[in-house]
Scaffold this active site. Structure first.
Site, short mmCIF file in Angstrom:
data_model
loop_
_atom_site.label_atom_id
_atom_site.label_comp_id
_atom_site.label_asym_id
_atom_site.label_seq_id
_atom_site.Cartn_x
_atom_site.Cartn_y
_atom_site.Cartn_z
N TYR A 144 44.16 46.88 35.45
CA TYR A 144 44.31 48.28 35.87
C TYR A 144 45.55 48.92 35.26
O TYR A 144 46.00 49.96 35.72
CB TYR A 144 44.43 48.36 37.40
CG TYR A 144 43.15 48.14 38.16
CD1 TYR A 144 42.38 47.00 37.97
CD2 TYR A 144 42.72 49.06 39.11
CE1 TYR A 144 41.22 46.80 38.69
CE2 TYR A 144 41.57 48.86 39.83
CZ TYR A 144 40.81 47.74 39.62
OH TYR A 144 39.67 47.53 40.35
N LYS A 194 42.07 33.18 36.32
CA LYS A 194 41.01 32.75 35.42
C LYS A 194 41.65 32.16 34.17
O LYS A 194 41.31 32.50 33.03
CB LYS A 194 40.09 33.96 35.10
CG LYS A 194 38.79 33.60 34.45
CD LYS A 194 37.85 32.76 35.31
CE LYS A 194 36.66 32.29 34.49
NZ LYS A 194 35.85 31.27 35.16
N ASP A 226 36.24 32.44 40.22
CA ASP A 226 34.81 32.26 40.50
C ASP A 226 34.64 31.23 41.63
O ASP A 226 33.87 31.45 42.58
CB ASP A 226 34.03 31.86 39.23
CG ASP A 226 34.69 30.75 38.41
OD1 ASP A 226 35.84 30.39 38.70
OD2 ASP A 226 34.02 30.24 37.48
N ASP A 250 40.25 43.09 43.87
CA ASP A 250 39.30 44.15 44.22
C ASP A 250 37.95 43.53 44.55
O ASP A 250 37.33 43.83 45.58
CB ASP A 250 39.18 45.12 43.04
CG ASP A 250 38.16 46.21 43.31
OD1 ASP A 250 38.20 46.79 44.41
OD2 ASP A 250 37.32 46.48 42.43
N ASP A 254 35.86 42.78 48.45
CA ASP A 254 34.51 43.22 48.87
C ASP A 254 33.68 42.03 49.34
O ASP A 254 32.90 42.14 50.29
CB ASP A 254 33.79 43.95 47.73
CG ASP A 254 34.06 45.45 47.72
OD1 ASP A 254 35.19 45.86 48.08
OD2 ASP A 254 33.16 46.23 47.35
C1 IPM Z 1 39.59 49.84 45.88
C2 IPM Z 1 38.77 50.66 44.91
C3 IPM Z 1 39.63 51.10 43.73
C4 IPM Z 1 40.14 49.83 43.06
C5 IPM Z 1 38.88 52.02 42.74
C6 IPM Z 1 38.44 53.30 43.39
C7 IPM Z 1 39.70 52.35 41.52
O1 IPM Z 1 37.64 49.97 44.51
O2 IPM Z 1 40.63 50.33 46.39
O3 IPM Z 1 39.17 48.73 46.22
O4 IPM Z 1 39.41 49.22 42.27
O5 IPM Z 1 41.27 49.46 43.34
MN MN Z 2 37.29 48.13 45.62
#
Ligand code: IPM
Ligand code: MN
Ligand code: NAD
Length: 359
Positions: A144, A194, A226, A250, A254
């Site tokens: 990023y 990784k 992974d 990130d 999730d």
């Molecule tokens: C998060 C989001 C952001 C990230 C995006 C919107 C750039 O997915 O905060 O998890 O990847 O950090």
């Molecule tokens: Mn995210």
């Protein structure tokens, strides 16, 4: 790692910026602000800002200079979500999400995975008490960092490069924060990188080896990302603190969200740990979910839990535990939005939590 004692809460007004953004962002942020108002009362001063795509499209500015300086004078920022199909290059989201993290040097993104109730855990033979993971995601560099280039766009010769730029300083500070947090928790830390495929990631391993010697009381394990994602689902009980880079954090967060009932219940804090009084950002892990926007179906819990983390940052140490206890009761009573099996709309689900708050 505590950034402000309870005294600061008593003495000073709490100035908090609230920025709803796009899609479901404003709806869930309203619930987060209601929680702040309820727990912080008249000490609270909310500074509302319009971070929407509408405003960006109308004015061409995501965050004005005046807003930047105002943000720097807030104790914390509660963000909603940013992202709108009318802004395909994500320009305003980049300002509100990525520029803020970088400019305020919020190098540690804390993303707790701790289910509120057994009913929210999707795994067989795993209960809520078996999962208590804190993902510590590097939040300012890596893939990023914004470095890269594209050549010969839209031709068969096209090349696109995104640089995964990590620095010793960046790796050291987030790993040290992870070790210190592990010490306050169950003294277990996993690094995920990784370095088998991305050779430069051995920087993570070398810093990790140096720090594990300093934190000999923390059981430290290095894994590849992974395998970590696999193990998070396969046997989440083995994890306490997980430290990883920006992109992997990130994705892993999730995966973690799915273990605790979904993105609708997953909060986060972006912090510059060990810098007392710094401006920190609090935001749900989820995005703007355009398909849910305006329907009243968005779960407000992630924003409310983020708001509770903000109050802890400002010196209210029991805020998260109180809000979690109230949410657990709401889940038990099925007083939730549809993603958790209930029939309430966003505002009603927020109310169900507020009315169960004790103390
Ligand atoms: C998060 C989001 C952001 C990230 C995006 C919107 C750039 O997915 O905060 O998890 O990847 O950090
Ligand atoms: Mn995210
Ligand atoms: P998303 O998080 O918006 O949605 C993913 C899934 O989760 C969808 O099925 C959605 O309906 C569901 N969901 C999300 N929040 C929910 C909630 N509160 N209650 C119930 N269900 C919820 O991710 P996406 O669809 O990949 O992205 C949509 C937009 O959001 C994109 O523009 C993306 O860039 C942006 N985004 C922004 C942030 C942020 O601002 N921090 C974070 C992630 C994505």
């Amino acid at each position: 790692m505590n950034v402000a004692g309870p005294a600061s809460l008593r003495r000073e007004p709490l100035r908090v910026a609230a920025v709803g953004g796009d899609g479901i962002g404003p709806e869930v942020t309203r619930a987060g602000v209601r929680l702040l108002e309820r727990l912080a009362g008249d000490r609270l001063e909310i500074v509302s800002m319009d971070g929407s795509a509408d405003r960006f499209l109308a004015e061409g500015v995501a965050i004005s200079d005046v807003e930047w300086s105002l943000l720097g004078r807030c104790g914390g920022l509660l963000l909603g979500a940013f992202g709108d199909p009318r802004v395909p290059d994500h320009a305003h989201a980049e300002a509100w999400v990525l520029d803020l993290r970088r400019r305020l040097e919020l190098y540690a993104n804390l993303r707790p995975i701790k289910p509120l109730h057994d009913a929210l855990v999707p795994l067989r033979n795993v209960r809520a008490r078996d999962i208590d993971v804190l993902i510590v995601r590097e939040n300012t560099e890596g893939a990023y960092s914004g470095i890269g280039w594209q050549r010969a766009r839209d031709t068969s010769e096209e090349v696109a490069v995104v640089e995964d730029r990590i620095t010793r300083r960046g790796v050291e500070r987030v790993l040290a924060a992870g070790f210190a947090l592990a010490r306050e928790r169950r003294r277990r830390l996993h690094l995920a990188d990784k370095s088998n495929a991305m050779r430069a990631h051995d920087l993570w391993r070398r810093v990790f080896d140096a720090l594990r010697a300093e934190y000999a009381d923390v059981e430290a394990t290095a894994m590849y990302i992974d395998a970590l994602c696999y193990e998070l689902v396969h046997e989440p009980a083995q994890f306490d603190v997980v430290v990883t880079g920006n992109l992997f954090g990130d994705i892993a967060s999730d995966v973690g969200a799915a273990l605790q009932g979904g993105l609708g219940v997953s909060p986060s804090a972006c912090k510059k740990l060990d810098h007392p009084g710094h401006v920190a950002v609090f935001e749900p892990v989820h995005g703007s979910a355009p398909e849910l926007s305006g329907l009243g179906r968005a779960n407000p819990f992630a924003s409310m839990l983020s708001a509770a983390m903000l109050l802890e940052h400002l010196g209210m140490p029991d805020a998260v535990a109180r809000v979690r206890a109230s949410m657990t009761r709401a889940v038990e009573a099925r007083q939730t939005t549809p993603d958790l099996g209930g029939k309430l709309d966003t505002a009603e689900a927020a109310e169900a939590v507020l009315e169960r708050l004790q103390g």
